[in-house]
Write an enzyme that holds these catalytic residues in place. Structure first.
Site, PDB file in Angstrom:
ATOM      1  N   TYR A  67       0.474  -1.310   0.290  1.00 17.83           N
ATOM      2  CA  TYR A  67       0.048  -0.269  -0.093  1.00 17.83           C
ATOM      3  C   TYR A  67       0.729   0.719  -0.174  1.00 17.83           C
ATOM      4  O   TYR A  67       0.042   2.472   0.294  1.00 17.83           O
ATOM      5  CB  TYR A  67      -1.006   0.002   1.193  1.00 17.83           C
ATOM      6  CG  TYR A  67      -1.866  -0.658   1.974  1.00 17.83           C
ATOM      7  CD1 TYR A  67      -2.294  -2.012   0.508  1.00 17.83           C
ATOM      8  CD2 TYR A  67      -2.360  -1.307   3.172  1.00 17.83           C
ATOM      9  CE1 TYR A  67      -3.063  -3.801   0.348  1.00 17.83           C
ATOM     10  CE2 TYR A  67      -2.756  -1.972   3.131  1.00 17.83           C
ATOM     11  CZ  TYR A  67      -3.357  -3.487   2.494  1.00 17.83           C
ATOM     12  OH  TYR A  67      -4.092  -4.072   2.899  1.00 17.83           O
TER      13      TYR A  67
ATOM     14  N   LYS B  43       3.206  -5.598   6.174  1.00 17.59           N
ATOM     15  CA  LYS B  43       2.944  -6.596   5.479  1.00 17.59           C
ATOM     16  C   LYS B  43       4.178  -7.554   5.344  1.00 17.59           C
ATOM     17  O   LYS B  43       4.745  -6.651   4.184  1.00 17.59           O
ATOM     18  CB  LYS B  43       1.907  -6.797   4.863  1.00 17.59           C
ATOM     19  CG  LYS B  43       0.383  -6.327   6.354  1.00 17.59           C
ATOM     20  CD  LYS B  43      -0.699  -6.862   5.932  1.00 17.59           C
ATOM     21  CE  LYS B  43      -2.169  -5.944   6.535  1.00 17.59           C
ATOM     22  NZ  LYS B  43      -2.164  -4.650   6.060  1.00 17.59           N
TER      23      LYS B  43
HETATM   24  N1  LIG Z   1      -5.330  -8.262   4.223  1.00 18.72           N
HETATM   25  C1  LIG Z   1      -5.199  -7.926   2.885  1.00 18.72           C
HETATM   26  O1  LIG Z   1      -5.035  -8.465   2.454  1.00 18.72           O
HETATM   27  C2  LIG Z   1      -6.378  -6.686   3.434  1.00 18.72           C
HETATM   28  C3  LIG Z   1      -7.113  -6.571   2.658  1.00 18.72           C
HETATM   29  C4  LIG Z   1      -8.047  -5.427   1.945  1.00 18.72           C
HETATM   30  C5  LIG Z   1      -8.307  -4.825   3.366  1.00 18.72           C
HETATM   31  N2  LIG Z   1      -7.309  -4.849   4.626  1.00 18.72           N
HETATM   32  C6  LIG Z   1      -7.035  -3.522   5.267  1.00 18.72           C
HETATM   33  O2  LIG Z   1      -8.266  -3.501   5.368  1.00 18.72           O
HETATM   34  C7  LIG Z   1      -8.807  -2.216   5.856  1.00 18.72           C
HETATM   35  C8  LIG Z   1     -10.448  -1.316   5.294  1.00 18.72           C
HETATM   36  O3  LIG Z   1     -10.771  -2.429   4.453  1.00 18.72           O
HETATM   37  P1  LIG Z   1     -11.136  -1.911   3.061  1.00 18.72           P
HETATM   38  O4  LIG Z   1     -10.309  -0.803   2.064  1.00 18.72           O
HETATM   39  O5  LIG Z   1     -11.145  -2.777   2.008  1.00 18.72           O
HETATM   40  O6  LIG Z   1     -13.088  -1.692   3.120  1.00 18.72           O
HETATM   41  P2  LIG Z   1     -13.902  -0.561   4.062  1.00 18.72           P
HETATM   42  O7  LIG Z   1     -13.023  -0.018   5.715  1.00 18.72           O
HETATM   43  O8  LIG Z   1     -14.493  -2.026   4.660  1.00 18.72           O
HETATM   44  O9  LIG Z   1     -14.293   0.602   3.565  1.00 18.72           O
HETATM   45  C9  LIG Z   1     -13.718   1.142   3.506  1.00 18.72           C
HETATM   46  C10 LIG Z   1     -14.933   2.236   2.321  1.00 18.72           C
HETATM   47  O10 LIG Z   1     -15.901   2.520   3.657  1.00 18.72           O
HETATM   48  C11 LIG Z   1     -16.158   3.872   3.260  1.00 18.72           C
HETATM   49  N3  LIG Z   1     -16.469   4.643   4.431  1.00 18.72           N
HETATM   50  C12 LIG Z   1     -15.534   5.058   5.916  1.00 18.72           C
HETATM   51  N4  LIG Z   1     -15.846   5.051   6.552  1.00 18.72           N
HETATM   52  C13 LIG Z   1     -17.544   5.603   6.412  1.00 18.72           C
HETATM   53  C14 LIG Z   1     -18.269   6.064   7.237  1.00 18.72           C
HETATM   54  N5  LIG Z   1     -18.318   5.928   8.901  1.00 18.72           N
HETATM   55  N6  LIG Z   1     -19.279   6.113   6.309  1.00 18.72           N
HETATM   56  C15 LIG Z   1     -20.061   5.865   5.147  1.00 18.72           C
HETATM   57  N7  LIG Z   1     -18.598   5.194   4.989  1.00 18.72           N
HETATM   58  C16 LIG Z   1     -17.028   4.564   5.036  1.00 18.72           C
HETATM   59  C17 LIG Z   1     -15.098   5.171   3.047  1.00 18.72           C
HETATM   60  O11 LIG Z   1     -14.569   5.862   2.400  1.00 18.72           O
HETATM   61  P3  LIG Z   1     -13.806   7.097   2.369  1.00 18.72           P
HETATM   62  O12 LIG Z   1     -12.338   6.858   2.628  1.00 18.72           O
HETATM   63  O13 LIG Z   1     -13.580   7.782   1.346  1.00 18.72           O
HETATM   64  O14 LIG Z   1     -14.160   7.683   3.689  1.00 18.72           O
HETATM   65  C18 LIG Z   1     -14.164   3.761   1.721  1.00 18.72           C
HETATM   66  O15 LIG Z   1     -14.296   4.025   0.500  1.00 18.72           O
HETATM   67  C19 LIG Z   1      -7.867  -1.933   4.301  1.00 18.72           C
HETATM   68  O16 LIG Z   1      -7.545  -0.257   4.776  1.00 18.72           O
HETATM   69  C20 LIG Z   1      -6.368  -2.491   4.883  1.00 18.72           C
HETATM   70  O17 LIG Z   1      -6.010  -1.726   6.259  1.00 18.72           O
HETATM   71  C21 LIG Z   1      -6.734  -5.939   4.642  1.00 18.72           C
END
Ligand SMILES: NC(=O)c1ccc[n+]([C@@H]2O[C@H](COP(=O)([O-])OP(=O)(O)OC[C@H]3O[C@@H](n4cnc5c(N)ncnc54)[C@H](OP(=O)(O)O)[C@@H]3O)[C@@H](O)[C@H]2O)c1
Length: 360
Positions: free
Chosen positions: A114, A137
């Site tokens: 990332y 990671k």
């Molecule tokens: N280990 C792995 O393979 C792996 C894979 C995927 C993800 N991850 C980790 O997990 C984290 C989170 O997962 P993710 O990024 O896939 O998705 P997520 O947290 O499920 O969703 C992020 C989305 O939700 C929006 N959002 C956040 N808070 C909100 C709220 N209170 N109300 C409305 N919308 C909201 C964000 O928009 P805005 O940003 O525009 O506010 C963004 O579009 C990643 O950043 C990463 O650190 C790890």
């Protein structure tokens, strides 16, 4: 005629009639209080659509806030909510992390893959306050045991720190630098894990863990004589992919799960926030739908990693609430009653059945 008599301390003893009168008064007061509160409740609920939610919520009992920490094998306590930064554009990561640190986050989820592209738009966050947990990671192309330490050294140099709190094997997939899959090291990641264990002994990682491991892969790895068992397994956990068996396994085996994409990621966040049960609980508890989804994962026993680059949402996502048991069970049932669907699955692109879910 009934006599009034006194006890030894000369306190007059009440007559039967007086006792009945007092009981009647108490009953009238209790009934009155009930009627007032239920009338107020009825008035509030019938007028609900016309009263701003904030005003209505002020009249209801506040729902309990929860602040949970988890103990890692090093003895360090990590907060139950971490800021995610995956898919944040260059220029957004530094500002989001800085906002989060100001608000009170002390746990940031990162990854070598990332890494923000250095550029004039990218703001380098100020040095994080003490006790801020950072989780980089190990990327797939550095699984060869001889590459593990230099991969972490690269992350340490970028972070400007001499050690990390938690270092994770990002995927159970070992790739060569040309992207081809090293099948032996993928099916048996123990040599990679042993190289990660050395990082703990050298003081470069305080704890080590894995990510995207299913039960079979976890059982396979932990069947070796490990010096350090995986402290955490970071996996996708959300309404669409709740993985109840993995949650149960992790609780039974003392492996903490970290719930990634808890809101359904960019692709499915609006569907997640509009699930009827999520909306109903949000309405009843006077919290936001995102807070319902995050609190639900926390209540299932997991660390939760919501991503946001929006200051108001970064703040909102840090507040976790206790969901009453009946509502918690209702959401759990709704989430586990439909066929699971992953948001994040590179299996086909990499040519590895990562979760043993591809059709033969
Ligand atoms: N280990 C792995 O393979 C792996 C894979 C995927 C993800 N991850 C980790 O997990 C984290 C989170 O997962 P993710 O990024 O896939 O998705 P997520 O947290 O499920 O969703 C992020 C989305 O939700 C929006 N959002 C956040 N808070 C909100 C709220 N209170 N109300 C409305 N919308 C909201 C964000 O928009 P805005 O940003 O525009 O506010 C963004 O579009 C990643 O950043 C990463 O650190 C790890």
């Amino acid at each position: 005629m009934t006599k009034t008599w006194t006890d030894a301390s000369h306190t007059p003893i009440t007559t039967r009639k007086q006792r009945i009168q007092r009981l009647a008064i108490v009953l009238i007061i209790v009934l009155g209080m009930y009627l007032c509160s239920s009338t107020l409740g009825r008035v509030l609920s019938s007028a609900a659509p016309y009263i701003p939610r904030r005003a209505r919520c002020l009249a209801t009992a506040p729902v309990k806030k929860v602040q949970k920490t988890f103990k890692l094998p090093s003895g360090d306590e990590v907060p139950g909510i971490a800021l995610g930064v995956w898919q944040a554009s260059p220029g957004e990561v530094g500002t989001a992390v800085e906002t989060a640190l100001k608000i009170g986050y002390r746990h940031i989820d990162g990854a070598w893959i990332y890494r923000p592209k250095a550029g004039p738009q990218e703001k380098k966050p100020a040095a994080p306050p003490n006790k801020t947990g950072i989780t980089p990671k190990l990327w797939n192309t550095f699984h060869a045991p001889e590459d593990v330490e230099s991969a972490l050294d690269d992350s340490l140099a970028k972070l400007g720190t001499s050690y990390v709190d938690l270092y994770l094997m990002h995927w159970p997939v070992a790739q060569r630098s040309d992207g081809s899959v090293n099948t032996d090291l993928t099916e048996n990641p123990y040599p990679t894990w042993q190289a990660m264990e050395k990082l703990v002994e050298k003081g470069k990682a305080r704890n080590i863990g894995v990510s995207n491991f299913n039960i079979r892969r976890l059982t396979n790895l932990t069947s070796n004589k490990l010096k350090h068992i995986p402290a955490v397994n970071q996996v996708e956990l959300n309404f669409w992919n709740p993985q109840p068996e993995l949650v149960k396994w992790a609780l039974e085996h003392n492996v903490i799960l970290e719930a990634y994409s808890p809101l359904g990621s960019n692709r499915q966040v609006s569907e997640s926030l509009n699930v009827p049960e999520v909306k109903e609980i949000a309405e009843k508890l006077c919290i936001s739908p995102a807070q319902v989804l995050i609190s639900w994962q926390a209540q299932r026993g997991n660390i939760v990693l919501p991503k946001s680059v929006t200051p108001s949402r970064i703040d909102e996502n840090l507040h976790v609430f206790e969901i009453p048991e009946d509502l918690f069970n209702k959401l759990e049932k709704a989430a586990t009653s439909h066929p699971p669907k992953r948001v994040v699955d590179p299996s086909k692109g990499w040519g590895v059945d990562i979760f043993d879910e591809l059709d033969e």
